[in-house]
Write a protein that holds these residues in place. Structure first.
Motif, PDB file in Angstrom:
ATOM      1  N   ASN A   1      -6.093   2.941   4.155  1.00 18.26           N
ATOM      2  CA  ASN A   1      -5.741   1.823   5.025  1.00 18.26           C
ATOM      3  C   ASN A   1      -4.243   1.846   5.314  1.00 18.26           C
ATOM      4  OD1 ASN A   1      -6.672  -0.937   6.182  1.00 18.26           O
ATOM      5  ND2 ASN A   1      -4.853  -1.447   4.990  1.00 18.26           N
ATOM      6  N   ASP A   2      -3.865   1.475   6.537  1.00 17.40           N
ATOM      7  CA  ASP A   2      -2.475   1.597   6.965  1.00 17.40           C
ATOM      8  C   ASP A   2      -1.604   0.388   6.640  1.00 17.40           C
ATOM      9  OD1 ASP A   2      -2.764   4.175   8.306  1.00 17.40           O
ATOM     10  OD2 ASP A   2      -4.045   3.074   9.690  1.00 17.40           O
ATOM     11  N   ARG A   3      -2.156  -0.816   6.749  1.00 16.03           N
ATOM     12  CA  ARG A   3      -1.362  -2.017   6.547  1.00 16.03           C
ATOM     13  C   ARG A   3      -2.186  -3.086   5.834  1.00 16.03           C
ATOM     14  NH1 ARG A   3       0.057   0.292  11.084  1.00 16.03           N
ATOM     15  NH2 ARG A   3      -1.721  -0.550  12.193  1.00 16.03           N
TER      16      ARG A   3
ATOM     17  N   GLY B   1      -2.253   7.402   2.259  1.00 20.59           N
ATOM     18  CA  GLY B   1      -2.741   6.061   1.976  1.00 20.59           C
ATOM     19  C   GLY B   1      -2.021   5.009   2.784  1.00 20.59           C
ATOM     20  N   VAL B   2      -1.419   4.050   2.088  1.00 19.44           N
ATOM     21  CA  VAL B   2      -0.825   2.912   2.754  1.00 19.44           C
ATOM     22  C   VAL B   2       0.509   3.317   3.333  1.00 19.44           C
ATOM     23  CG1 VAL B   2      -0.174   0.508   2.481  1.00 19.44           C
ATOM     24  CG2 VAL B   2      -2.005   1.439   1.097  1.00 19.44           C
ATOM     25  N   GLU B   3       0.531   3.719   4.585  1.00 21.59           N
ATOM     26  CA  GLU B   3       1.745   4.237   5.205  1.00 21.59           C
ATOM     27  C   GLU B   3       2.816   3.170   5.318  1.00 21.59           C
ATOM     28  OE1 GLU B   3       2.893   4.826   9.721  1.00 21.59           O
ATOM     29  OE2 GLU B   3       1.226   6.083   9.067  1.00 21.59           O
TER      30      GLU B   3
ATOM     31  N   GLN C   1      -3.492  -2.777  -3.537  1.00 25.93           N
ATOM     32  CA  GLN C   1      -2.646  -1.792  -2.879  1.00 25.93           C
ATOM     33  C   GLN C   1      -2.995  -0.370  -3.322  1.00 25.93           C
ATOM     34  OE1 GLN C   1       1.604  -2.947  -2.422  1.00 25.93           O
ATOM     35  NE2 GLN C   1       0.941  -4.892  -3.281  1.00 25.93           N
ATOM     36  N   ARG C   2      -3.324  -0.211  -4.606  1.00 27.35           N
ATOM     37  CA  ARG C   2      -3.773   1.119  -5.057  1.00 27.35           C
ATOM     38  C   ARG C   2      -5.080   1.504  -4.379  1.00 27.35           C
ATOM     39  NH1 ARG C   2      -1.603  -0.735 -10.083  1.00 27.35           N
ATOM     40  NH2 ARG C   2      -3.628  -1.532 -10.760  1.00 27.35           N
ATOM     41  N   ALA C   3      -5.994   0.543  -4.276  1.00 28.61           N
ATOM     42  CA  ALA C   3      -7.283   0.825  -3.637  1.00 28.61           C
ATOM     43  C   ALA C   3      -7.100   1.206  -2.176  1.00 28.61           C
ATOM     44  CB  ALA C   3      -8.203  -0.389  -3.765  1.00 28.61           C
ATOM     45  N   LEU C   4      -6.228   0.494  -1.479  1.00 31.25           N
ATOM     46  CA  LEU C   4      -6.010   0.777  -0.061  1.00 31.25           C
ATOM     47  C   LEU C   4      -5.356   2.134   0.150  1.00 31.25           C
ATOM     48  CD1 LEU C   4      -4.873  -2.739   1.172  1.00 31.25           C
ATOM     49  CD2 LEU C   4      -7.070  -1.619   1.567  1.00 31.25           C
ATOM     50  N   CYS C   5      -4.512   2.529  -0.782  1.00 32.89           N
ATOM     51  CA  CYS C   5      -3.915   3.860  -0.709  1.00 32.89           C
ATOM     52  C   CYS C   5      -5.008   4.919  -0.787  1.00 32.89           C
ATOM     53  CB  CYS C   5      -2.907   4.033  -1.843  1.00 32.89           C
ATOM     54  SG  CYS C   5      -1.966   5.562  -1.763  1.00 32.89           S
TER      55      CYS C   5
END
Length: 412
Positions: free
Chosen positions: A248-250, A152-154, A240-244
């Motif tokens: 998505n990276d950033r 997810g969000v690296e 942030q949970r959704a992007l993980c």
């Protein structure tokens, strides 16, 4: 009974580690004398001195007090000091350190030969275990530890709300993004971009998301049973949970004012919104700066005013992005090579030439991301129903100058 604090470290290569530490101050640095040696996670920036206390964290009440030798992003605010509450994180270069909270273990902690229970010893075991692969050391000392590959969000980061744009233009090595997604509110990314984001993740495309507001003027949906409190804080955690989930990276936030929109009487024109946000010229300059920072091949945004009926803040974002992209194109830069605007599938008759990207293969991912926005009915209820009804996500292509077709670029 033993009390400990838990942190998670997400390295640039996508590997993450969860480790428990005594409830005491600990420091991270570029030295074997550090409690956590950052050389195991990221390269040493620059040629300056390698301190053992580049970054220090100390328990304070229910949070961690952070101090750093250089300016970093701490829970969304740029500075050399700050506080991490449970669930928040800081970004040190490409390394993400999350504070997961305090925990208690109702059993005696066996002591190992030759080690006392103190931060330096505990984390020395962590570093040894990571570098030479000795998970048994963690078991012996009852240091709950997980390791995995982050999908997810690296290196997600929150940009501070700022009157200047210096923090927007600070480019870090390797920060380039293939695709820069830009929208207005937390949840818009999952509603309008969710399928394309998930497809991009499967294609190993580097992505970044910019959101203009924190969504503080939304309303809790009826029947919401989760924690209450400051809505913007809850929505930042949700995105942030959704992007993980979406890969998505950033994530970057501008922290602009979110205007209420619960009735027609509260409607505003996009130009009014831009004035309140600081003026069109300032906004366009900020987005230009971000595009220069990430050098994206593709920019994806909402559209400006059109025949379709959209949220006025969506249209304001669309106007700003279109102008920023137009100015950069006049400079004949190598980026961006394409600009797409999202199309509401319920209004696609206004965009007869819109490109359609199938949700097949990513529907479950998008559904899960939408449900992460539990406070908002628009995402977790109505948009979930929408993606079941419409099996494609639509985009109007403003321009496309890649050799590959959009379908070949985004789809497996």
């Amino acid at each position: 009974m033993r009390r400990y604090l838990r942190i998670r470290l997400d390295a640039p290569d996508g590997v993450w580690h969860v480790v428990d530490l005594p409830v005491e101050r600990f420091c991270c640095g570029f030295s074997h004398e550090s409690d956590i040696d950052l050389r195991h996670f990221i390269g040493v920036p620059g040629k300056g001195p390698r301190y053992s206390d580049e970054l220090c964290l100390a328990p304070e009440g229910g949070s961690l007090r952070v101090s750093s030798r250089r300016r970093i992003l701490i829970a969304g605010v740029e500075g050399r000091s700050g506080r991490l509450s449970q669930g928040s994180f800081l970004r040190y270069g490409k390394l993400k350190i999350s504070f997961m909270g305090f925990f208690e273990e109702h059993q005696e902690s066996p002591s190992g030969p030759g080690f006392s229970w103190k931060p330096a010893a505990a984390v020395a075991v962590l570093v040894l275990g990571i570098s030479v692969g000795l998970p048994a050391f963690f078991t012996n000392f009852h240091v709950p530890r997980e390791t995995g590959t982050q999908t997810g969000v690296e290196a997600a980061a929150l940009l501070p709300e700022t009157d200047g744009i210096s923090s927007l233009s600070d480019k870090e090595s390797g920060e380039r993004a293939d695709i820069l997604f830009i929208h207005a509110h937390p949840d818009d990314e999952s509603i309008d971009f969710g399928a394309l984001m998930a497809h991009s993740d499967f294609k190993d495309l580097d992505t970044a998301l910019v959101l203009f507001t924190d969504g503080e003027s939304g309303i809790f949906q009826e029947g919401y049973a989760g924690p209450r409190g400051d809505l913007s804080t809850l929505r930042l955690a949700e995105v942030q949970r959704a992007l993980c989930i979406l890969g998505n990276d950033r994530y970057l936030r501008l922290g602009l004012k979110n205007h209420p929109y619960n009735s027609i009487s509260q409607e505003m024109s996009p130009r009014e919104v831009m004035m309140i946000w600081g003026g069109e010229e300032r906004l366009v300059s900020q987005i230009e700066t971000l595009i220069r920072r990430f050098e994206p091949i593709v920019v994806v945004s909402p559209d400006g005013p059109s025949q379709a009926r959209e949220h006025f803040e969506h249209e304001a974002v669309g106007l700003v992005v279109a102008e920023a992209v137009s100015r950069l194109r006049q400079e004949k830069l190598a980026y961006p090579l394409a600009h797409l605007v999202s199309v509401d599938p319920r209004q696609k008759e206004f965009y007869p030439d819109a490109a359609a990207f199938p949700r097949a293969g990513v529907t479950d991912i998008q559904r899960k991301a939408l449900k992460s926005h539990a406070t908002q009915a628009d995402a977790s209820l109505f948009a979930v129903q929408m993606i079941e009804e419409y099996d494609h996500e639509y985009y109007q292509i403003k321009f496309w100058h890649l050799d590959q077709s959009p379908e070949d670029y985004f789809l497996p």
